[in-house]
Design an enzyme around this catalytic site. Structure first.
Site, PDB file in Angstrom:
ATOM      1  N   THR A 254      83.654   3.861 -52.776  1.00  0.00           N
ATOM      2  CA  THR A 254      82.844   2.698 -53.522  1.00  0.00           C
ATOM      3  C   THR A 254      81.392   2.923 -52.815  1.00  0.00           C
ATOM      4  O   THR A 254      80.953   1.862 -52.262  1.00  0.00           O
ATOM      5  CB  THR A 254      83.401   1.280 -53.322  1.00  0.00           C
ATOM      6  OG1 THR A 254      83.604   0.980 -51.875  1.00  0.00           O
ATOM      7  CG2 THR A 254      84.789   1.373 -54.040  1.00  0.00           C
ATOM      8  N   ARG A 255      80.536   3.832 -53.028  1.00  0.00           N
ATOM      9  CA  ARG A 255      79.348   4.324 -52.520  1.00  0.00           C
ATOM     10  C   ARG A 255      78.875   5.598 -52.957  1.00  0.00           C
ATOM     11  O   ARG A 255      79.497   6.330 -53.529  1.00  0.00           O
ATOM     12  CB  ARG A 255      79.719   4.338 -51.024  1.00  0.00           C
ATOM     13  CG  ARG A 255      80.320   5.363 -50.295  1.00  0.00           C
ATOM     14  CD  ARG A 255      80.276   5.266 -49.236  1.00  0.00           C
ATOM     15  NE  ARG A 255      81.365   6.124 -48.600  1.00  0.00           N
ATOM     16  CZ  ARG A 255      81.760   7.393 -48.269  1.00  0.00           C
ATOM     17  NH1 ARG A 255      80.418   8.025 -48.673  1.00  0.00           N
ATOM     18  NH2 ARG A 255      82.629   8.013 -47.889  1.00  0.00           N
ATOM     19  N   LEU A 256      77.747   6.104 -52.753  1.00  0.00           N
ATOM     20  CA  LEU A 256      77.149   7.311 -52.846  1.00  0.00           C
ATOM     21  C   LEU A 256      77.602   8.049 -51.640  1.00  0.00           C
ATOM     22  O   LEU A 256      77.762   7.459 -50.589  1.00  0.00           O
ATOM     23  CB  LEU A 256      75.496   7.289 -52.997  1.00  0.00           C
ATOM     24  CG  LEU A 256      75.022   6.668 -54.324  1.00  0.00           C
ATOM     25  CD1 LEU A 256      73.322   6.816 -54.191  1.00  0.00           C
ATOM     26  CD2 LEU A 256      75.507   7.638 -55.436  1.00  0.00           C
TER      27      LEU A 256
END
Length: 205
Positions: A86-88
């Site tokens: 849930t992130r780059l």
């Protein structure tokens, strides 16, 4: 098995898009070393199925922002869900190079409550991108962290070459942090050109 991941983006208005896939199979100690997009391994049909599945997962968990849905793909091109980050991720620049989208800017835009600045139909991929992670490690000592002072440094440049780094001359590399110093990315009109540019850039580093 191949490690294939799909870049996803979702906003607060219910829009969900996928931005192609990244091939992340070259790893050491469970850490990715080389990433590229698009994957030279998967078929167009599998690419579509992976993107549709990643979009469904993103919608079903009401996710918002940038994310990555990761899969393992076997030699028969059957795929299995691995995890969702849930992130780059470190390797997001290869997606930026292929799609021409600033993912960091888009993440800030979505976090502030705005809708995505593009639709799925507007997204078009172009060419091929490869990323190599640049580490401060000693290959003769089983790739242990290599610490000390950076006395001099020459970085590559030229057409299709991008360097995202966090190191400067005079800076000390300490044993307290990840030995990743930078990410070297090359783009080409095809995989062969991208590889040729990467080999040249690595030799110039």
């Amino acid at each position: 098995p191949h490690h294939i991941e799909i870049q996803v983006f979702a906003d607060q208005c219910g829009n969900v898009v996928t931005l192609g896939e990244r091939e992340c199979s070259v790893q050491r100690r469970y850490q990715k070393i080389i990433e590229e997009s698009p994957s030279p391994f998967i078929s167009d049909e599998l690419r579509k199925n992976l993107q549709n599945t990643a979009a469904d997962i993103t919608r079903n968990c009401d996710y918002q922002g940038a994310g990555t849905v990761e899969f393992l793909v076997d030699k028969y091109q059957q795929f299995y869900f691995l995890e969702m980050n849930t992130r780059l991720q470190v390797e997001h620049p290869v997606t930026e190079m292929v799609f021409g989208v600033d993912l960091v800017k888009e993440q800030i835009r979505v976090a502030s409550g705005e809708s995505l600045s593009f639709s799925q139909k507007e997204l078009k991929s172009s060419g091929h991108a490869i990323e190599c992670r640049i580490y401060a490690e000693d290959g003769a000592l089983d790739f242990a962290p290599s610490i000390g002072l950076v006395e001099s440094m020459e970085t590559p440049n030229g057409p299709g070459v991008r360097l995202d780094d966090g190191i400067r001359e005079g800076q000390e590399v300490s044993p307290y942090y990840d030995p990743l110093l930078g990410k070297l990315i090359t783009w080409g009109t095809n995989r062969q050109e991208s590889m040729a540019r990467m080999i040249r850039a690595l030799e110039e580093f």
